[in-house]
Design a protein around this motif. Structure first.
Motif, mmCIF file in Angstrom:
data_model
loop_
_atom_site.group_PDB
_atom_site.id
_atom_site.type_symbol
_atom_site.label_atom_id
_atom_site.label_comp_id
_atom_site.label_asym_id
_atom_site.label_seq_id
_atom_site.Cartn_x
_atom_site.Cartn_y
_atom_site.Cartn_z
ATOM 1 N N LEU A 24 89.666 -76.570 54.462
ATOM 2 C CA LEU A 24 88.965 -77.102 55.632
ATOM 3 C C LEU A 24 88.906 -78.628 55.681
ATOM 4 N N THR A 61 80.866 -67.256 52.186
ATOM 5 C CA THR A 61 79.887 -66.258 52.643
ATOM 6 C C THR A 61 79.044 -65.673 51.504
ATOM 7 N N LYS A 71 74.432 -72.359 57.034
ATOM 8 C CA LYS A 71 74.886 -71.984 58.380
ATOM 9 C C LYS A 71 73.961 -72.592 59.429
ATOM 10 N N SER A 98 78.837 -67.855 63.365
ATOM 11 C CA SER A 98 77.643 -68.120 62.568
ATOM 12 C C SER A 98 76.980 -66.774 62.263
ATOM 13 N N LEU A 124 86.180 -69.535 61.735
ATOM 14 C CA LEU A 124 85.483 -68.459 61.020
ATOM 15 C C LEU A 124 85.347 -68.764 59.532
ATOM 16 N N TYR A 160 73.277 -69.618 51.735
ATOM 17 C CA TYR A 160 74.239 -69.316 52.808
ATOM 18 C C TYR A 160 73.549 -69.499 54.168
ATOM 19 N N THR A 206 94.885 -71.015 55.845
ATOM 20 C CA THR A 206 94.536 -70.318 54.607
ATOM 21 C C THR A 206 94.834 -71.229 53.425
ATOM 22 N N ARG A 207 94.030 -71.026 52.354
ATOM 23 C CA ARG A 207 94.270 -71.823 51.139
ATOM 24 C C ARG A 207 95.403 -71.234 50.317
ATOM 25 N N SER A 257 75.586 -60.277 63.192
ATOM 26 C CA SER A 257 74.745 -59.675 62.147
ATOM 27 C C SER A 257 75.697 -59.073 61.112
ATOM 28 N N ALA A 259 78.321 -57.072 59.358
ATOM 29 C CA ALA A 259 79.386 -56.113 59.684
ATOM 30 C C ALA A 259 79.636 -55.269 58.433
ATOM 31 N N THR A 319 91.914 -64.790 57.343
ATOM 32 C CA THR A 319 92.255 -63.796 56.316
ATOM 33 C C THR A 319 91.018 -63.041 55.822
ATOM 34 N N GLY A 320 89.847 -63.384 56.323
ATOM 35 C CA GLY A 320 88.608 -62.759 55.846
ATOM 36 C C GLY A 320 88.370 -61.383 56.440
ATOM 37 N N ALA A 321 87.241 -60.782 56.070
ATOM 38 C CA ALA A 321 86.918 -59.411 56.491
ATOM 39 C C ALA A 321 86.856 -59.306 58.017
ATOM 40 N N ILE A 322 86.176 -60.237 58.655
ATOM 41 C CA ILE A 322 86.091 -60.227 60.118
ATOM 42 C C ILE A 322 87.338 -60.904 60.693
HETATM 43 N N1 LIG Z 1 81.097 -60.348 57.593
HETATM 44 C C1 LIG Z 1 79.880 -60.388 58.112
HETATM 45 O O1 LIG Z 1 79.137 -59.397 58.074
HETATM 46 C C2 LIG Z 1 79.360 -61.655 58.774
HETATM 47 C C3 LIG Z 1 78.042 -61.673 59.223
HETATM 48 C C4 LIG Z 1 77.555 -62.817 59.832
HETATM 49 C C5 LIG Z 1 78.372 -63.912 59.997
HETATM 50 N N2 LIG Z 1 79.660 -63.881 59.530
HETATM 51 C C6 LIG Z 1 80.470 -65.078 59.714
HETATM 52 O O2 LIG Z 1 81.758 -64.695 60.192
HETATM 53 C C7 LIG Z 1 82.766 -65.514 59.609
HETATM 54 C C8 LIG Z 1 83.809 -64.642 58.945
HETATM 55 O O3 LIG Z 1 83.171 -63.917 57.903
HETATM 56 P P1 LIG Z 1 83.995 -62.970 56.929
HETATM 57 O O4 LIG Z 1 83.068 -61.900 56.486
HETATM 58 O O5 LIG Z 1 85.297 -62.629 57.545
HETATM 59 O O6 LIG Z 1 84.235 -63.964 55.695
HETATM 60 P P2 LIG Z 1 85.008 -63.667 54.332
HETATM 61 O O7 LIG Z 1 85.565 -62.296 54.310
HETATM 62 O O8 LIG Z 1 84.133 -64.114 53.209
HETATM 63 O O9 LIG Z 1 86.259 -64.675 54.421
HETATM 64 C C9 LIG Z 1 86.054 -66.057 54.379
HETATM 65 C C10 LIG Z 1 87.273 -66.739 54.944
HETATM 66 O O10 LIG Z 1 87.057 -68.134 54.926
HETATM 67 C C11 LIG Z 1 88.199 -68.771 54.383
HETATM 68 N N3 LIG Z 1 87.713 -69.935 53.630
HETATM 69 C C12 LIG Z 1 86.661 -69.994 52.801
HETATM 70 N N4 LIG Z 1 86.511 -71.242 52.329
HETATM 71 C C13 LIG Z 1 87.495 -71.979 52.885
HETATM 72 C C14 LIG Z 1 87.894 -73.344 52.793
HETATM 73 N N5 LIG Z 1 87.208 -74.208 52.024
HETATM 74 N N6 LIG Z 1 88.961 -73.760 53.501
HETATM 75 C C15 LIG Z 1 89.651 -72.898 54.281
HETATM 76 N N7 LIG Z 1 89.326 -71.586 54.404
HETATM 77 C C16 LIG Z 1 88.274 -71.151 53.701
HETATM 78 C C17 LIG Z 1 88.920 -67.758 53.548
HETATM 79 O O11 LIG Z 1 90.318 -68.011 53.688
HETATM 80 P P3 LIG Z 1 91.395 -68.077 52.492
HETATM 81 O O12 LIG Z 1 90.796 -67.410 51.290
HETATM 82 O O13 LIG Z 1 92.598 -67.361 53.033
HETATM 83 O O14 LIG Z 1 91.647 -69.521 52.283
HETATM 84 C C18 LIG Z 1 88.564 -66.447 54.222
HETATM 85 O O15 LIG Z 1 89.520 -66.134 55.207
HETATM 86 C C19 LIG Z 1 82.052 -66.482 58.663
HETATM 87 O O16 LIG Z 1 81.843 -67.700 59.332
HETATM 88 C C20 LIG Z 1 80.722 -65.799 58.400
HETATM 89 O O17 LIG Z 1 79.713 -66.739 58.104
HETATM 90 C C21 LIG Z 1 80.168 -62.780 58.911
#
Ligand SMILES: NC(=O)c1ccc[n+]([C@@H]2O[C@H](COP(=O)([O-])OP(=O)(O)OC[C@H]3O[C@@H](n4cnc5c(N)ncnc54)[C@H](OP(=O)(O)O)[C@@H]3O)[C@@H](O)[C@H]2O)c1
Length: 362
Positions: free
Chosen positions: A64, A88, A156, A125, A84, A152, A34-35, A178, A180, A10-13
């Motif tokens: 998780l 974050t 990671k 990661s 994922l 963070y 999802t929570r 990197s 997004a 459900t997150g951004a990526i």
């Molecule tokens: N966006 C970037 O630019 C970027 C860059 C580098 C790496 N990443 C990595 O890519 C992945 C996705 O990033 P994102 O930007 O999409 O993250 P995000 O938008 O912050 O979303 C985080 C997600 O993790 C879930 N989550 C968080 N804590 C949780 C828990 N305790 N149990 C179950 N689910 C949990 C949330 O789900 P619910 O709220 O629905 O439960 C949500 O879907 C992450 O691993 C991040 O470290 C992202």
């Protein structure tokens, strides 16, 4: 029935990854952990993922650490995991970052070990597991003693150490992304991160100084590129034991170019803003920036202090220039490596943010 679990879908990526996974019949069903399965965003996502003739997507309710119980009924059919989910936030306390990113991943690995048909598990990661190192960063490298810019990054890194240890008994790969920042072409932003926060504060005239040099690389990618690369590396291009950099690498624009492009776009989109004559932030070395931060905190200017604190959570990265090597990812993705121009993306994202008053799309 071949089944995939996606955590963090459900997150951004994550939302963009699930959309792409549902369009490819690699598995017969996808369960997104999802929570909060009944939130408004969750329901909108479920509808969009299931629109048309696609792989059915359902929600799996849980956190998780409880995945072993929540996913019990899927265990026998599970073939793929895309992990994922993460905390974050750069500003999270160390125990919060560790709980989600280290203990959460340990729980997913424990669950994976109970799935007899598991063929592929991909873990997202960040390229910033390299922390405060400088120079060329290779995909196979992990251990270092340079420290980290925030909790963070540290969590990671610890997560990747766990994952590497588990590569001996599980089919695992790691995709380090990197930053997004938005969608290709439109610049649409679905979630504001440190990049947007820094630019919004700059737009408000609250960032007179930034650490770093004109030629410091700023590695940013589009959400679409990140999601497409992840999808492929988790399915048809999956190879156990590999680590990939999904990033701009040697094509990353410089800090000077990004700031120029941002200021130019802000001036062009908002003539009224131009009249405020907000100057380009001064680039400074680390000691000068630290003096500036101290003087802001001593000045009693609450707004400037809050803005400076927001930038501090990643500022030290800007004084440690790095180029992330992408040889492994390019080799694995081959012709599917379509990375959009990062500087053009920055311009599109700034334009989107200014026109939408720094609000993310719903
Ligand atoms: N966006 C970037 O630019 C970027 C860059 C580098 C790496 N990443 C990595 O890519 C992945 C996705 O990033 P994102 O930007 O999409 O993250 P995000 O938008 O912050 O979303 C985080 C997600 O993790 C879930 N989550 C968080 N804590 C949780 C828990 N305790 N149990 C179950 N689910 C949990 C949330 O789900 P619910 O709220 O629905 O439960 C949500 O879907 C992450 O691993 C991040 O470290 C992202």
């Amino acid at each position: 029935m071949r089944t995939m679990i996606v955590t963090g879908g459900t997150g951004a990526i994550g939302a963009a990854v699930v959309g792409r996974l549902a369009a490819e019949p690699v598995v017969d069903r996808i369960a997104v952990l999802t929570r909060a399965p009944s939130g408004a965003r969750q329901q909108r996502l479920l509808q969009s993922w299931n629109a048309g003739d696609r792989v059915p997507v359902v929600f799996l309710h849980g956190k998780l650490p409880e995945l072993v119980e929540a996913g019990a009924t899927l265990r026998a059919d599970l073939t793929h995991i895309v992990h994922l989910a993460a905390d974050t936030r750069f500003s999270a306390a160390p125990e919060e970052s560790r709980a989600a990113n280290v203990c959460g991943t340990a729980a997913v690995l424990d669950y994976a070990r109970t799935c007899p048909r598991l063929a592929a598990m991909t873990v997202a990661s960040t390229v910033y597991v390299a922390g405060l190192r400088s120079g060329a960063i290779r995909e196979r490298e992990l251990e270092h003693g340079a420290g980290f810019a925030n909790n963070y990054e540290a969590s990671k890194h610890e997560m990747e150490v766990l994952v590497r240890a588990a590569m001996g008994d599980l089919p695992l790969s790691v995709c380090r992304l990197s930053t997004a920042i938005g969608e290709d072409g439109t610049g649409e932003v679905t979630s504001l991160n440190a990049f947007h926060t820094a630019l919004r504060l700059m737009y408000g005239g609250l960032v007179p100084m930034i650490p770093g040099a004109d030629d410091t690389p700023i590695d940013v990618i589009s959400t679409g590129f990140a999601a497409q690369a992840l999808r492929r590396l988790a399915t048809e291009a999956f190879r156990p034991g590999e680590t990939y950099h999904v990033c701009a690498g040697s094509d990353a624009p410089t800090l000077g170019a990004v700031l120029d492009a941002a200021m130019r776009t802000m001036r062009a989109r908002r003539p009224a803003w131009r009249k405020r004559a907000i100057a380009m932030p001064v680039l400074a070395d680390e000691p000068t920036y630290e003096l500036f931060v101290r003087s802001v905190h001593e000045s009693g200017d609450a707004m400037m202090a809050a803005a400076t604190r927001a930038v501090e959570s990643f500022a030290r990265q800007l004084t440690r220039p790095k180029i992330f090597d992408t040889a492994n990812a390019v080799g694995a993705l081959g012709d599917a490596w379509h990375r959009p121009d990062s500087l053009g993306l920055c311009e599109d994202v700034v334009r989107y943010c200014v026109e939408n008053e720094w609000k993310a799309a719903a």
